[in-house]
Design a protein around this motif. Structure first.
Motif, PDB file in Angstrom:
ATOM      1  N   THR A   2      62.244 -21.151  94.295  1.00  0.00           N
ATOM      2  CA  THR A   2      61.700 -22.065  95.316  1.00  0.00           C
ATOM      3  C   THR A   2      62.344 -23.447  95.211  1.00  0.00           C
ATOM      4  O   THR A   2      62.485 -24.140  96.214  1.00  0.00           O
ATOM      5  CB  THR A   2      60.160 -22.165  95.246  1.00  0.00           C
ATOM      6  OG1 THR A   2      59.777 -22.351  93.898  1.00  0.00           O
ATOM      7  CG2 THR A   2      59.492 -20.919  95.754  1.00  0.00           C
ATOM      8  N   GLU A   3      62.776 -23.838  93.995  1.00  0.00           N
ATOM      9  CA  GLU A   3      63.511 -25.093  93.841  1.00  0.00           C
ATOM     10  C   GLU A   3      64.827 -25.061  94.622  1.00  0.00           C
ATOM     11  O   GLU A   3      65.369 -26.096  94.980  1.00  0.00           O
ATOM     12  CB  GLU A   3      63.856 -25.311  92.361  1.00  0.00           C
ATOM     13  CG  GLU A   3      62.746 -25.876  91.523  1.00  0.00           C
ATOM     14  CD  GLU A   3      62.662 -27.391  91.644  1.00  0.00           C
ATOM     15  OE1 GLU A   3      61.539 -27.879  91.821  1.00  0.00           O
ATOM     16  OE2 GLU A   3      63.710 -28.049  91.569  1.00  0.00           O
ATOM     17  N   ARG A   4      65.340 -23.863  94.819  1.00  0.00           N
ATOM     18  CA  ARG A   4      66.665 -23.728  95.439  1.00  0.00           C
ATOM     19  C   ARG A   4      66.586 -23.401  96.928  1.00  0.00           C
ATOM     20  O   ARG A   4      67.602 -23.068  97.540  1.00  0.00           O
ATOM     21  CB  ARG A   4      67.433 -22.595  94.747  1.00  0.00           C
ATOM     22  CG  ARG A   4      67.750 -22.886  93.295  1.00  0.00           C
ATOM     23  CD  ARG A   4      68.283 -21.625  92.657  1.00  0.00           C
ATOM     24  NE  ARG A   4      69.019 -21.895  91.435  1.00  0.00           N
ATOM     25  CZ  ARG A   4      70.054 -21.166  91.022  1.00  0.00           C
ATOM     26  NH1 ARG A   4      70.463 -20.127  91.720  1.00  0.00           N
ATOM     27  NH2 ARG A   4      70.673 -21.463  89.912  1.00  0.00           N
ATOM     28  N   VAL A   5      65.394 -23.445  97.494  1.00  0.00           N
ATOM     29  CA  VAL A   5      65.237 -23.144  98.915  1.00  0.00           C
ATOM     30  C   VAL A   5      66.021 -24.157  99.753  1.00  0.00           C
ATOM     31  O   VAL A   5      65.948 -25.358  99.507  1.00  0.00           O
ATOM     32  CB  VAL A   5      63.735 -23.167  99.319  1.00  0.00           C
ATOM     33  CG1 VAL A   5      63.569 -23.338 100.816  1.00  0.00           C
ATOM     34  CG2 VAL A   5      63.049 -21.896  98.858  1.00  0.00           C
ATOM     35  N   GLY A   6      66.760 -23.654 100.707  1.00  0.00           N
ATOM     36  CA  GLY A   6      67.513 -24.528 101.615  1.00  0.00           C
ATOM     37  C   GLY A   6      68.895 -24.875 101.089  1.00  0.00           C
ATOM     38  O   GLY A   6      69.742 -25.342 101.826  1.00  0.00           O
ATOM     39  N   THR A   7      69.120 -24.693  99.785  1.00  0.00           N
ATOM     40  CA  THR A   7      70.453 -24.957  99.238  1.00  0.00           C
ATOM     41  C   THR A   7      71.120 -23.630  98.864  1.00  0.00           C
ATOM     42  O   THR A   7      71.975 -23.134  99.585  1.00  0.00           O
ATOM     43  CB  THR A   7      70.362 -25.883  98.005  1.00  0.00           C
ATOM     44  OG1 THR A   7      69.423 -25.327  97.072  1.00  0.00           O
ATOM     45  CG2 THR A   7      69.934 -27.269  98.406  1.00  0.00           C
ATOM     46  N   PHE A   8      70.648 -23.031  97.763  1.00  0.00           N
ATOM     47  CA  PHE A   8      71.206 -21.735  97.367  1.00  0.00           C
ATOM     48  C   PHE A   8      70.630 -20.589  98.193  1.00  0.00           C
ATOM     49  O   PHE A   8      71.292 -19.590  98.426  1.00  0.00           O
ATOM     50  CB  PHE A   8      70.928 -21.465  95.879  1.00  0.00           C
ATOM     51  CG  PHE A   8      71.881 -22.163  94.961  1.00  0.00           C
ATOM     52  CD1 PHE A   8      72.972 -21.491  94.421  1.00  0.00           C
ATOM     53  CD2 PHE A   8      71.713 -23.501  94.651  1.00  0.00           C
ATOM     54  CE1 PHE A   8      73.859 -22.133  93.576  1.00  0.00           C
ATOM     55  CE2 PHE A   8      72.596 -24.155  93.810  1.00  0.00           C
ATOM     56  CZ  PHE A   8      73.670 -23.472  93.265  1.00  0.00           C
ATOM     57  N   HIS A   9      69.357 -20.738  98.581  1.00  0.00           N
ATOM     58  CA  HIS A   9      68.683 -19.597  99.208  1.00  0.00           C
ATOM     59  C   HIS A   9      68.043 -19.964 100.546  1.00  0.00           C
ATOM     60  O   HIS A   9      67.603 -21.103 100.736  1.00  0.00           O
ATOM     61  CB  HIS A   9      67.606 -19.039  98.277  1.00  0.00           C
ATOM     62  CG  HIS A   9      68.115 -18.688  96.914  1.00  0.00           C
ATOM     63  ND1 HIS A   9      69.091 -17.734  96.713  1.00  0.00           N
ATOM     64  CD2 HIS A   9      67.800 -19.170  95.679  1.00  0.00           C
ATOM     65  CE1 HIS A   9      69.342 -17.638  95.410  1.00  0.00           C
ATOM     66  NE2 HIS A   9      68.588 -18.496  94.764  1.00  0.00           N
ATOM     67  N   SER A  10      67.955 -18.947 101.388  1.00  0.00           N
ATOM     68  CA  SER A  10      67.330 -19.129 102.701  1.00  0.00           C
ATOM     69  C   SER A  10      65.817 -19.262 102.554  1.00  0.00           C
ATOM     70  O   SER A  10      65.182 -18.456 101.863  1.00  0.00           O
ATOM     71  CB  SER A  10      67.674 -17.912 103.572  1.00  0.00           C
ATOM     72  OG  SER A  10      66.562 -17.516 104.338  1.00  0.00           O
ATOM     73  N   PRO A  11      65.216 -20.237 103.237  1.00  0.00           N
ATOM     74  CA  PRO A  11      63.753 -20.391 103.161  1.00  0.00           C
ATOM     75  C   PRO A  11      63.021 -19.115 103.591  1.00  0.00           C
ATOM     76  O   PRO A  11      62.059 -18.709 102.941  1.00  0.00           O
ATOM     77  CB  PRO A  11      63.461 -21.538 104.142  1.00  0.00           C
ATOM     78  CG  PRO A  11      64.751 -22.287 104.258  1.00  0.00           C
ATOM     79  CD  PRO A  11      65.851 -21.297 104.036  1.00  0.00           C
ATOM     80  N   ALA A  12      63.497 -18.475 104.644  1.00  0.00           N
ATOM     81  CA  ALA A  12      62.799 -17.280 105.144  1.00  0.00           C
ATOM     82  C   ALA A  12      62.886 -16.138 104.132  1.00  0.00           C
ATOM     83  O   ALA A  12      61.898 -15.433 103.887  1.00  0.00           O
ATOM     84  CB  ALA A  12      63.412 -16.849 106.472  1.00  0.00           C
ATOM     85  N   LEU A  13      64.050 -15.974 103.527  1.00  0.00           N
ATOM     86  CA  LEU A  13      64.196 -14.879 102.557  1.00  0.00           C
ATOM     87  C   LEU A  13      63.371 -15.144 101.306  1.00  0.00           C
ATOM     88  O   LEU A  13      62.788 -14.224 100.725  1.00  0.00           O
ATOM     89  CB  LEU A  13      65.672 -14.685 102.177  1.00  0.00           C
ATOM     90  CG  LEU A  13      66.592 -14.114 103.259  1.00  0.00           C
ATOM     91  CD1 LEU A  13      67.976 -13.860 102.689  1.00  0.00           C
ATOM     92  CD2 LEU A  13      66.027 -12.837 103.850  1.00  0.00           C
ATOM     93  N   ILE A  14      63.309 -16.392 100.872  1.00  0.00           N
ATOM     94  CA  ILE A  14      62.502 -16.706  99.685  1.00  0.00           C
ATOM     95  C   ILE A  14      61.021 -16.502  99.989  1.00  0.00           C
ATOM     96  O   ILE A  14      60.283 -15.933  99.177  1.00  0.00           O
ATOM     97  CB  ILE A  14      62.766 -18.154  99.201  1.00  0.00           C
ATOM     98  CG1 ILE A  14      64.181 -18.265  98.636  1.00  0.00           C
ATOM     99  CG2 ILE A  14      61.742 -18.572  98.135  1.00  0.00           C
ATOM    100  CD1 ILE A  14      64.436 -17.502  97.351  1.00  0.00           C
ATOM    101  N   ALA A  15      60.589 -16.934 101.151  1.00  0.00           N
ATOM    102  CA  ALA A  15      59.166 -16.749 101.507  1.00  0.00           C
ATOM    103  C   ALA A  15      58.828 -15.259 101.482  1.00  0.00           C
ATOM    104  O   ALA A  15      57.795 -14.846 100.945  1.00  0.00           O
ATOM    105  CB  ALA A  15      58.899 -17.350 102.881  1.00  0.00           C
ATOM    106  N   ASN A  16      59.715 -14.460 102.024  1.00  0.00           N
ATOM    107  CA  ASN A  16      59.488 -13.008 102.033  1.00  0.00           C
ATOM    108  C   ASN A  16      59.481 -12.439 100.614  1.00  0.00           C
ATOM    109  O   ASN A  16      58.638 -11.623 100.261  1.00  0.00           O
ATOM    110  CB  ASN A  16      60.583 -12.338 102.868  1.00  0.00           C
ATOM    111  CG  ASN A  16      60.381 -10.839 102.963  1.00  0.00           C
ATOM    112  OD1 ASN A  16      59.370 -10.383 103.469  1.00  0.00           O
ATOM    113  ND2 ASN A  16      61.321 -10.071 102.442  1.00  0.00           N
ATOM    114  N   PHE A  17      60.408 -12.906  99.794  1.00  0.00           N
ATOM    115  CA  PHE A  17      60.525 -12.388  98.422  1.00  0.00           C
ATOM    116  C   PHE A  17      59.280 -12.750  97.603  1.00  0.00           C
ATOM    117  O   PHE A  17      58.742 -11.922  96.870  1.00  0.00           O
ATOM    118  CB  PHE A  17      61.784 -12.965  97.757  1.00  0.00           C
ATOM    119  CG  PHE A  17      62.068 -12.377  96.412  1.00  0.00           C
ATOM    120  CD1 PHE A  17      62.720 -11.162  96.294  1.00  0.00           C
ATOM    121  CD2 PHE A  17      61.673 -13.019  95.252  1.00  0.00           C
ATOM    122  CE1 PHE A  17      62.981 -10.599  95.049  1.00  0.00           C
ATOM    123  CE2 PHE A  17      61.917 -12.469  94.003  1.00  0.00           C
ATOM    124  CZ  PHE A  17      62.576 -11.253  93.911  1.00  0.00           C
TER     125      PHE A  17
END
Ligand SMILES: [Fe+2]
Ligand SMILES: [Fe+2]
Length: 398
Positions: A366-381
């Motif tokens: 979650t620290e990496r949301v928007g940089t390394f990872h997509s917000p939508a994919l992290i929310a789903n994960f």
């Protein structure tokens, strides 16, 4: 046995059900090479094409829900004799979910019809995925709830997942992984089978105890990590409705994401603590190395090459490694793999670092949301693994 007349009103999916029932019945009467069976098999293959075309999909999933037959999310009219026969045939073999995909050929079709007709366990193959009901009490279902099992790599859910893989004849999967370096084509075929088995195992697991494989020895690390990353990525892809051959391609690509690490000297790969200078450069080379290696493997799927290359690239297109000539976002499969990769690397004891809790892994993501990872994919994960973030992260991941 004569082929039943098919009323014109039947949908292509209904006609496929009729063909499958007829094929199972014919296989009970005739040998696998008999011409009478071959014409029915042809009808099944045509049926798969027509039904996929009708639904505008490249695969179709049948589910047995009680006495009902459901295609994707839509119940079929189950009044017909053929629907009832189909449900009975599936139930008899413990099949609760069946996916047939475009690309199915006659040989694979007969391989499915044989145990359906004569007894035995139908197995998943390249274009047919069979999800079976646990015929014994399921240990997986009794795994720990969300957020338990800090370290995440060796919980009861994980053990049972691996045991069920073994039960499905995936013995030697570790060897196949290692052999893949030398016996490129043969190794790939066996790894393809492993991924079908993972898809089966996943269909029987509940969300809360999403299985993570246990780590037996340090030598196992890259293999076990690959199994876990494949499982987690398959689970993500399924949650977006991806099924069949496309799902398999994603699972295999995730399985092979770190194949380039097999070329890294163990003293670098397993070095405790931080990597320095050249060591870090060698480590970063594994993405490019993996992609290059897969390019030389006959029959390897382009998606696997892409995921091996892209799985450390950032969602926002900013440079990490490798740095492509033109900056771009990684593909969806690479992004899902990257999330699974970080999560499993943190949750599993590595040769160079102790396992941390699942909550900690989620906090890193979650620290990496928007940089390394997509917000939508992290929310789903995060929804999928069912844990909430814990302490703020304090360490980088390789
Ligand atoms: Fe990697
Ligand atoms: Fe990895």
């Amino acid at each position: 046995m004569t082929e039943p007349a098919i009323p014109g009103a039947l949908s292509a999916v209904d006609r496929l059900v009729v063909s499958l029932v007829a094929g199972i019945n014919m296989r009970a009467l005739y040998g696998s090479e008999h011409p009478a069976l071959a014409s029915h098999v042809d009808r099944i293959l045509e049926g798969v094409s027509a039904a996929c075309q009708e639904r505008q999909q490249d695969s179709l999933t049948f589910l047995v829900v009680g006495q009902d037959l459901v295609v994707e999310t839509q119940p079929l009219r189950t009044g017909s004799l053929y629907h009832q026969q189909f449900i009975r045939a599936l139930t008899r073999r413990g099949v609760e979910r069946l996916t047939v995909a475009l690309g199915l050929d006659a040989e694979e079709c007969v391989r499915f019809l044989t145990p359906m007709a004569l007894g035995g366990v139908p197995l998943s193959t390249r274009y047919i995925t069979v999800g079976r009901v646990e015929l014994q009490p399921s240990v997986i279902e009794e795994g720990p709830g969300p957020g338990t099992g800090a370290g995440g790599g060796a919980g009861p859910g994980g053990d049972s997942a691996i045991e069920s893989l073994t039960a499905q004849g995936v013995d030697g999967a570790r060897d196949a992984f290692t052999e893949f370096r030398t016996d490129r084509r043969g190794g790939l075929v066996r790894l393809e089978q492993v991924v079908w088995s993972l898809m089966d195992a996943l269909q029987r697991a509940t969300r809360e105890i999403l299985p993570l494989a246990p780590l037996k020895t340090h030598d196992d690390y890259t293999f076990v990590h690959s199994v876990n990353v494949s499982l987690l990525t398959l689970a993500q892809a399924r949650s977006f409705g991806i099924e069949g051959a496309r799902l398999h391609a994603i699972g295999l690509a995730a399985f092979l994401h770190d194949i380039g690490k097999l070329k890294i000297p163990l003293e670098v790969l397993n070095k405790p603590g931080k990597l320095e200078g050249d060591e870090w450069r060698i480590m970063m080379g594994h993405a490019q190395e993996g992609a290059t290696h897969l390019c030389g493997v006959e029959g390897s799927h382009p998606l696997a090459i892409l995921v091996a290359y892209e799985h450390h690239m950032r969602h926002d297109g900013q440079p990490n490694y490798p740095v492509p000539r033109i900056g771009r976002r990684p593909t969806l499969a690479s992004q899902m793999t990257s999330i699974s990769d970080v999560y499993d690397a943190i949750c599993t004891t590595r040769p160079y670092a102790k396992a941390r809790s699942r909550q900690f892994a989620v906090s890193v993501l979650t620290e990496r949301v928007g940089t390394f990872h997509s917000p939508a994919l992290i929310a789903n994960f995060v929804r999928m693994v069912g844990v909430t973030p814990a302490d703020p992260p304090d360490e980088p991941t390789r």
